[in-house]
Design an enzyme around this catalytic site. Structure first.
Site, PDB file in Angstrom:
ATOM      1  N   LYS A 112      11.927 -13.089  -2.950  1.00  0.00           N
ATOM      2  CA  LYS A 112      11.680 -12.790  -1.547  1.00  0.00           C
ATOM      3  C   LYS A 112      10.290 -12.157  -1.470  1.00  0.00           C
ATOM      4  O   LYS A 112      10.107 -10.994  -1.827  1.00  0.00           O
ATOM      5  CB  LYS A 112      12.751 -11.842  -1.020  1.00  0.00           C
ATOM      6  N   LEU A 141       6.902   1.330  -7.730  1.00  0.00           N
ATOM      7  CA  LEU A 141       6.756   1.891  -6.373  1.00  0.00           C
ATOM      8  C   LEU A 141       5.354   2.443  -6.115  1.00  0.00           C
ATOM      9  O   LEU A 141       4.405   2.123  -6.823  1.00  0.00           O
ATOM     10  CB  LEU A 141       7.842   2.948  -6.169  1.00  0.00           C
ATOM     11  N   GLU A 161      -0.458   8.394  -0.129  1.00  0.00           N
ATOM     12  CA  GLU A 161      -1.163   7.171  -0.509  1.00  0.00           C
ATOM     13  C   GLU A 161      -1.931   6.660   0.722  1.00  0.00           C
ATOM     14  O   GLU A 161      -1.320   6.357   1.751  1.00  0.00           O
ATOM     15  CB  GLU A 161      -0.078   6.163  -0.925  1.00  0.00           C
TER      16      GLU A 161
HETATM   17  P1  NAP Z   1       7.055  -2.434   1.299  1.00  0.00           P
HETATM   18  O1  NAP Z   1       6.913  -2.239   2.742  1.00  0.00           O
HETATM   19  O2  NAP Z   1       7.964  -1.528   0.548  1.00  0.00           O
HETATM   20  O3  NAP Z   1       7.530  -3.953   1.112  1.00  0.00           O
HETATM   21  C1  NAP Z   1       7.706  -4.527  -0.161  1.00  0.00           C
HETATM   22  C2  NAP Z   1       8.693  -5.673  -0.064  1.00  0.00           C
HETATM   23  O4  NAP Z   1       9.962  -5.149   0.349  1.00  0.00           O
HETATM   24  C3  NAP Z   1       8.326  -6.728   0.963  1.00  0.00           C
HETATM   25  O5  NAP Z   1       8.742  -7.982   0.496  1.00  0.00           O
HETATM   26  C4  NAP Z   1       9.133  -6.317   2.179  1.00  0.00           C
HETATM   27  O6  NAP Z   1       9.428  -7.389   3.009  1.00  0.00           O
HETATM   28  C5  NAP Z   1      10.401  -5.830   1.514  1.00  0.00           C
HETATM   29  N1  NAP Z   1      11.191  -4.889   2.323  1.00  0.00           N
HETATM   30  C6  NAP Z   1      10.815  -4.104   3.354  1.00  0.00           C
HETATM   31  N2  NAP Z   1      11.845  -3.392   3.815  1.00  0.00           N
HETATM   32  C7  NAP Z   1      12.923  -3.740   3.063  1.00  0.00           C
HETATM   33  C8  NAP Z   1      14.286  -3.360   3.039  1.00  0.00           C
HETATM   34  N3  NAP Z   1      14.786  -2.461   3.901  1.00  0.00           N
HETATM   35  N4  NAP Z   1      15.086  -3.912   2.111  1.00  0.00           N
HETATM   36  C9  NAP Z   1      14.615  -4.800   1.234  1.00  0.00           C
HETATM   37  N5  NAP Z   1      13.335  -5.227   1.211  1.00  0.00           N
HETATM   38  C10 NAP Z   1      12.501  -4.686   2.108  1.00  0.00           C
HETATM   39  O7  NAP Z   1       5.659  -2.380   0.551  1.00  0.00           O
HETATM   40  P2  NAP Z   1       4.312  -3.167   0.898  1.00  0.00           P
HETATM   41  O8  NAP Z   1       3.692  -2.538   2.093  1.00  0.00           O
HETATM   42  O9  NAP Z   1       4.550  -4.623   0.900  1.00  0.00           O
HETATM   43  O10 NAP Z   1       3.416  -2.844  -0.406  1.00  0.00           O
HETATM   44  C11 NAP Z   1       2.671  -1.705  -0.553  1.00  0.00           C
HETATM   45  C12 NAP Z   1       3.403  -0.687  -1.410  1.00  0.00           C
HETATM   46  O11 NAP Z   1       3.716  -1.268  -2.666  1.00  0.00           O
HETATM   47  C13 NAP Z   1       2.541   0.528  -1.725  1.00  0.00           C
HETATM   48  O12 NAP Z   1       3.326   1.689  -1.649  1.00  0.00           O
HETATM   49  C14 NAP Z   1       2.089   0.267  -3.159  1.00  0.00           C
HETATM   50  O13 NAP Z   1       1.751   1.424  -3.876  1.00  0.00           O
HETATM   51  C15 NAP Z   1       3.290  -0.415  -3.722  1.00  0.00           C
HETATM   52  N6  NAP Z   1       2.955  -1.209  -4.906  1.00  0.00           N
HETATM   53  C16 NAP Z   1       3.358  -0.761  -6.128  1.00  0.00           C
HETATM   54  C17 NAP Z   1       3.015  -1.474  -7.263  1.00  0.00           C
HETATM   55  C18 NAP Z   1       3.442  -1.019  -8.630  1.00  0.00           C
HETATM   56  O14 NAP Z   1       3.273  -1.782  -9.567  1.00  0.00           O
HETATM   57  N7  NAP Z   1       3.981   0.172  -8.790  1.00  0.00           N
HETATM   58  C19 NAP Z   1       2.237  -2.640  -7.146  1.00  0.00           C
HETATM   59  C20 NAP Z   1       1.840  -3.065  -5.875  1.00  0.00           C
HETATM   60  C21 NAP Z   1       2.216  -2.338  -4.760  1.00  0.00           C
HETATM   61  P3  NAP Z   1       8.689  -7.631   4.420  1.00  0.00           P
HETATM   62  O15 NAP Z   1       7.225  -7.657   4.131  1.00  0.00           O
HETATM   63  O16 NAP Z   1       9.197  -8.971   4.814  1.00  0.00           O
HETATM   64  O17 NAP Z   1       9.107  -6.524   5.300  1.00  0.00           O
END
Ligand code: NAP
Length: 472
Positions: free
Chosen positions: A167, A243, A375
Site C-alpha cells: 500500500k 518511523l 521533525e
Molecule cells: P504517514 O503519514 O505516516 O504515511 C505513511 C503511510 O501510511 C502512507 O502510505 C499513508 O497512506 C499510510 N497511512 C496514513 N494513515 C494511516 C493509518 N491510519 N493506517 C494505516 N496507514 C496509514 O507518513 P508520510 O507523511 O507518508 O511520511 C513521512 C514520515 O515518514 C516522516 O515522519 C518520516 O520521518 C518518516 N519516514 C521514516 C523513514 C525511516 O526509515 N525511518 C523513512 C522515510 C520516512 P496515505 O498517504 O494514503 O494516507
C-alpha cells in the site's frame, strides 16, 4: 492496482496525483478499500506455498531480473518520481539506483538465510534451528522515498520466500505502480506481488483483521506507527516500524569546518529536507560557531530552488501546502522567540500554489523553539551554539526520537566517546549520507522497531523454528 497478476482499477472512485511543483494533475489512482485489500491478501496467500517452496537461487533469479529492469528504466522511474513528489531529478536518479540496490543485494542475501545446529546435551538428541518465511507481508510506505522505501521491504521479503501486499502513499503511488509493471515484466508468478491504493484506514483495517497477513512492515510517521502497534495487538501480528526522526548534528571545535559544512548541506537539504534522517538540529561548539554559520549560509545560498524536473535544480517544492505551512510555522516560531535568519526564511510560493520555501539557515536558536523539538521536514537548518561536548550530547539525546545523528570531529577518541553516548540507531561520523543497502537502517526509542537493510533486514521476514530430534 495490481492484484493476482492483473491490473484492476475500472469503476473506482479515484485519488488525484498532482505535481507539487505546479499543481498539475499527473494521474489518478483507484480509491479502494477493504474488498480489494482482501482480494490482494487472498492472492498473496494462495501464491505463498509455491513461492516459499522455490529455492533461494530460483527466487534470486526473479529479483535479479527486476534489478536489471529497474536499471534499464532508471530514467523513466526517476521522471515519474520527480513529477509526483517534486524530488530534483538528479536525486530521483540516485533514488532509483538506491532502490534497485536493495533488490540486487537481497537477491544474494536470500542465499544466506542459514539455520543452526546447536551442540546437544544428550547423545541421543540433535538440536537444530530451521528458518521459515513469515508468510503474507503487508507493506505500507511513505511518499518521500516512493521507490526505495518499497524495495527495502520487497527485496528481503521476496528473497526470504514471503509474498507481499503493498500500500503506497496516496501522495506518490505512481512510482510503486511502475515498479509493479516491472515485476510483471520480470515474470513474478501471479499473487507474489500485489498493490492496492486508496483509503489508508480501510486498507489497514483489512490488513489487521485478515488472519492470512502475518507481518506488517511500515515506514512513515511515528503517529501512524503507534496506531498500527495498537491495531496489530489483537492478532499479535509481527511488526517492523521505520518511523520519524529528529536528527541532531554535532560539530565540535576540532572538526574540519569545510567537511562539516558539506555534510550539513548534504544531510539537511537532500529531498528538500524531507528525509527521516535529515539533520534537523545543528549544535556547533562556540570556538567555530561563527565560522561554521558563515560558511554554511554561503553554501546554502548557492542552492538553486525550482521545479525538480530542471537538471540544475538542487531544492524542489515541499510535498504539499500542509508541508509548506509546517516549515513556515517553524521558522516564524523560532524568529518570534529570538532566532536570527542568516539566509532564506521566506516562502517562494506563487499565488495559486504554495509549495516552495527558500533554503534557510537560522542561528541563535534555543530548545524552546518548535524547530528544535519536532521533525520540520523541510529546507530549514537551525544552528545552536554549545560550549561543551557534554552539553551537545545532552541536547542531542533530549528527544523521543532516535533514528540518525551526525558528529563532526577529527579527534578519534572524542568521536568514539561522543557516539557511544548517543541514543541513535544510525550515526554519520564526518559523513552526511550514511544510507546503503548492506547496512542496518533503523531507529531507537520512538523512531521504530527493527532494522531494514543488511543481514538484519531479512531477519524481519523469517521465523526461527527450533527442531529437537530424538535419535533412539
Ligand atoms: P504517514 O503519514 O505516516 O504515511 C505513511 C503511510 O501510511 C502512507 O502510505 C499513508 O497512506 C499510510 N497511512 C496514513 N494513515 C494511516 C493509518 N491510519 N493506517 C494505516 N496507514 C496509514 O507518513 P508520510 O507523511 O507518508 O511520511 C513521512 C514520515 O515518514 C516522516 O515522519 C518520516 O520521518 C518518516 N519516514 C521514516 C523513514 C525511516 O526509515 N525511518 C523513512 C522515510 C520516512 P496515505 O498517504 O494514503 O494516507
Amino acid at each position: 492496482m495490481y492484484i493476482n497478476g492483473e491490473w484492476v482499477g475500472e469503476g473506482f472512485e479515484t485519488i488525484d496525483v498532482t505535481n507539487p511543483a505546479n499543481g498539475e494533475l499527473i494521474g489518478k489512482v483507484p480509491f479502494a478499500g477493504e474488498e480489494e485489500t482482501n482480494k490482494a491478501i487472498d492472492a498473496a496467500h494462495n501464491a505463498f506455498k509455491e513461492w516459499s517452496g522455490l529455492t533461494a537461487y530460483e527466487r534470486a533469479d526473479y529479483l535479479q531480473k527486476l534489478y536489471q529492469l529497474m536499471m534499464e528504466h532508471q530514467e523513466e522511474l526517476a521522471e515519474i518520481m520527480t513529477l509526483e513528489m517534486g524530488k530534483p531529478i538528479k536525486e530521483s536518479r540516485g533514488e532509483v539506483q538506491y532502490a534497485a540496490s536493495f533488490i540486487e543485494w537481497f537477491a544474494e542475501e536470500g542465499k544466506r538465510v542459514y539455520g543452526e545446529t546447536i551442540p546437544s546435551h544428550l547423545r541421543n538428541k540433535r538440536l537444530q534451528v530451521w528458518k521459515k518465511a513469515v508468510g503474507v507481508v503487508a507493506a505500507i510506505t511513505p511518499w518521500n522515498f516512493p521507490a526505495a522505501m518499497l524495495t527495502r521491504k520487497m527485496g528481503p521479503a521476496l528473497a526470504a520466500g514471503c509474498t507481499v501486499v503493498i500500500k503506497p502513499s496516496s501522495e506518490s503511488p505512481l512510482s510503486a505502480i511502475k515498479l509493479m509493471e516491472l515485476c510483471e515484466k520480470a515474470g513474478f508468478p501471479e499473487g507474489v506481488v500485489n498493490l492496492v491504493t486508496g483509503s489508508s484506514s480501510k486498507i489497514a483495517k483489512a490488513i489487521m483483521e485478515n488472519k492470512k497477513v502475518r507481518k506488517i512492515t511500515f515506514t512513515g510517521s511515528t503517529e501512524v506507527g503507534k496506531i498500527l502497534i495498537r491495531q496489530s495487538a489483537d492478532q499479535v501480528k509481527k511488526l517492523s516500524l521505520e518511523l520519524g526522526g529528529h536528527a541532531p548534528m554535532i560539530v565540535l571545535d576540532d572538526a574540519n569546518v569545510d567537511a562539516a559544512v558539506k555534510g550539513a548541506v548534504a544531510s539537511k537539504f537532500r529531498n528538500t529536507g524531507q528525509t527521516c534522517i535529515c539533520a534537523n538540529r545543528i549544535y556547533v561548539q562556540s570556538g567555530i560557531y561563527d565560522e561554521f554559520v558563515e560558511k554554511f549560509a554561503a553554501a546554502v545560498k548557492e542552492l538553486k530552488v525550482g521545479n525538480g524536473i530542471d537538471e540544475s535544480v538542487d531544492v524542489g517544492p515541499l510535498i504539499n501546502k500542509a508541508g509548506h505551512e509546517k516549515v513556515s510555522n517553524h521558522v516564524d516560531d523560532a524568529v518570534s522567540k529570538g532566532a536570527t535568519v542568516v539566509t532564506g526564511g521566506k516562502s517562494l510560493s506563487e499565488a495559486d500554489h504554495g509549495a516552495f520555501y527558500m533554503p534557510t539557515v537560522i542561528k541563535d536558536v534555543s530548545e524552546s523553539m518548535i524547530v528544535m523539538q519536532e521533525e520540520t521536514f523541510g529546507p530549514v537548518a537551525p544552528v545552536q551554539k554549545v560550549e561543551t561536548e557534554e552539553e551537545a550530547i545532552t541536547f542531542a539525546n533530549s528527544t523521543p526520537y532516535g533514528l540518525a545523528a551526525y558528529v563532526f570531529t577529527e579527534n578519534v577518541a572524542r568521536g568514539m566517546r561522543v557516539i557511544e553516548q548517543l541514543d541513535f540507531g544510525i550515526v554519520g561520523w564526518n559523513e552526511g549520507a550514511p544510507s546503503a543497502a548492506q547496512v542496518p537502517f533503523g531507529g531507537m526509542k520512538e523512531s521504530g522497531v527493527g532494522r531494514e537493510g543488511g543481514h538484519e533486514g531479512i531477519d524481519a521476514f523469517v521465523e526461527s523454528q527450533y527442531v529437537a530430534i530424538g535419535m533412539e
